[in-house]
Write a protein that holds these residues in place. Sequence first.
Motif, PDB file in Angstrom:
ATOM      1  N   ILE A 108       0.850  -1.338  -0.055  1.00 60.67           N
ATOM      2  CA  ILE A 108      -0.021   0.037  -0.080  1.00 60.67           C
ATOM      3  C   ILE A 108       0.738   1.164  -0.098  1.00 60.67           C
ATOM      4  N   VAL A 109       1.862   1.292   0.898  1.00 60.40           N
ATOM      5  CA  VAL A 109       2.845   2.434   0.916  1.00 60.40           C
ATOM      6  C   VAL A 109       3.566   2.441  -0.381  1.00 60.40           C
ATOM      7  N   ASP A 118       4.168   5.444  -5.461  1.00 57.72           N
ATOM      8  CA  ASP A 118       4.056   5.324  -7.054  1.00 57.72           C
ATOM      9  C   ASP A 118       2.931   6.356  -7.618  1.00 57.72           C
ATOM     10  N   LEU A 119       1.999   6.480  -7.078  1.00 53.69           N
ATOM     11  CA  LEU A 119       1.022   7.391  -7.338  1.00 53.69           C
ATOM     12  C   LEU A 119       1.331   8.792  -7.145  1.00 53.69           C
ATOM     13  N   GLY A 167       5.838   8.900  -8.910  1.00 52.23           N
ATOM     14  CA  GLY A 167       6.060   8.129 -10.253  1.00 52.23           C
ATOM     15  C   GLY A 167       7.158   7.242  -9.827  1.00 52.23           C
ATOM     16  N   LYS A 168       7.749   7.029  -8.516  1.00 57.39           N
ATOM     17  CA  LYS A 168       8.574   6.040  -8.218  1.00 57.39           C
ATOM     18  C   LYS A 168       8.246   5.412  -7.002  1.00 57.39           C
ATOM     19  N   ILE A 169       8.985   4.184  -6.760  1.00 59.10           N
ATOM     20  CA  ILE A 169       9.080   3.507  -5.369  1.00 59.10           C
ATOM     21  C   ILE A 169      10.392   3.587  -4.841  1.00 59.10           C
ATOM     22  N   TYR A 170      10.607   4.037  -3.707  1.00 54.69           N
ATOM     23  CA  TYR A 170      11.819   4.427  -3.268  1.00 54.69           C
ATOM     24  C   TYR A 170      12.690   3.162  -2.683  1.00 54.69           C
ATOM     25  N   PHE A 224       2.348   0.414 -12.187  1.00 53.32           N
ATOM     26  CA  PHE A 224       1.904  -1.082 -12.076  1.00 53.32           C
ATOM     27  C   PHE A 224       2.070  -1.811 -10.613  1.00 53.32           C
ATOM     28  N   SER A 225       2.432  -0.905  -9.598  1.00 53.91           N
ATOM     29  CA  SER A 225       2.484  -1.270  -8.131  1.00 53.91           C
ATOM     30  C   SER A 225       0.842  -1.643  -8.018  1.00 53.91           C
ATOM     31  N   LEU A 226      -0.067  -0.899  -8.571  1.00 54.67           N
ATOM     32  CA  LEU A 226      -1.463  -0.924  -8.038  1.00 54.67           C
ATOM     33  C   LEU A 226      -1.950  -2.299  -8.401  1.00 54.67           C
TER      34      LEU A 226
END
Length: 192
Positions: free
Chosen positions: A30-31, A36-37, A40-43, A175-177
Amino acid sequence: MFIPIFKTVLLIKYAMEGAMCIIVLFLILIVAVIMDLLSGKIYNEWILIGMAAGLSRAAWQGGGNGLVYALLSMAVPAALLYPIFKIGGLGAGDLKLLAAAGCFLTIKEILICLGISFFIGAVFSLLKMTAEKNFLQRMKYLLSYILDVFKYREWKFYKEDFKDGREKREGKIHFSLPILLAVAIYKGGIYW
């Protein structure tokens, strides 16, 4: 009298450990979706926290064997999706997020979640192309890309060339969703 109570206590203990594992996995996912939303990136720091939590849980519950199985479950999505990442069809954060989720799942579970996430991603992409009214343009580009790969017999980066030098976000989804939804569908018991 004592044995049934002991078995019940053990059952509750293992059920709570399993539930806690799923809660931690969903928190990580979820985090990551929120990151991402919003950006635009996942740390990477968040991904590393997720991997550390998953690997720690695996080592604590299964010892050395649990750690080995968790590492294998991490490696499966990374190995399968690396070629898609290399041509630009998948972001690095998404690939690492799937590897982190693999720490909490078996190889079979991560493969099923991978399939479900790609199905959901395809549906999201179709909806986005329909909303942007660029379905034919995107399909023409895909066909052109495939023909170029066969013609020149080498992979190239899957990215449209734009005349103004900007990269457009057309056709791209977070794509994380779909990853989160796939894990929720599978762990929620709605799978085939």
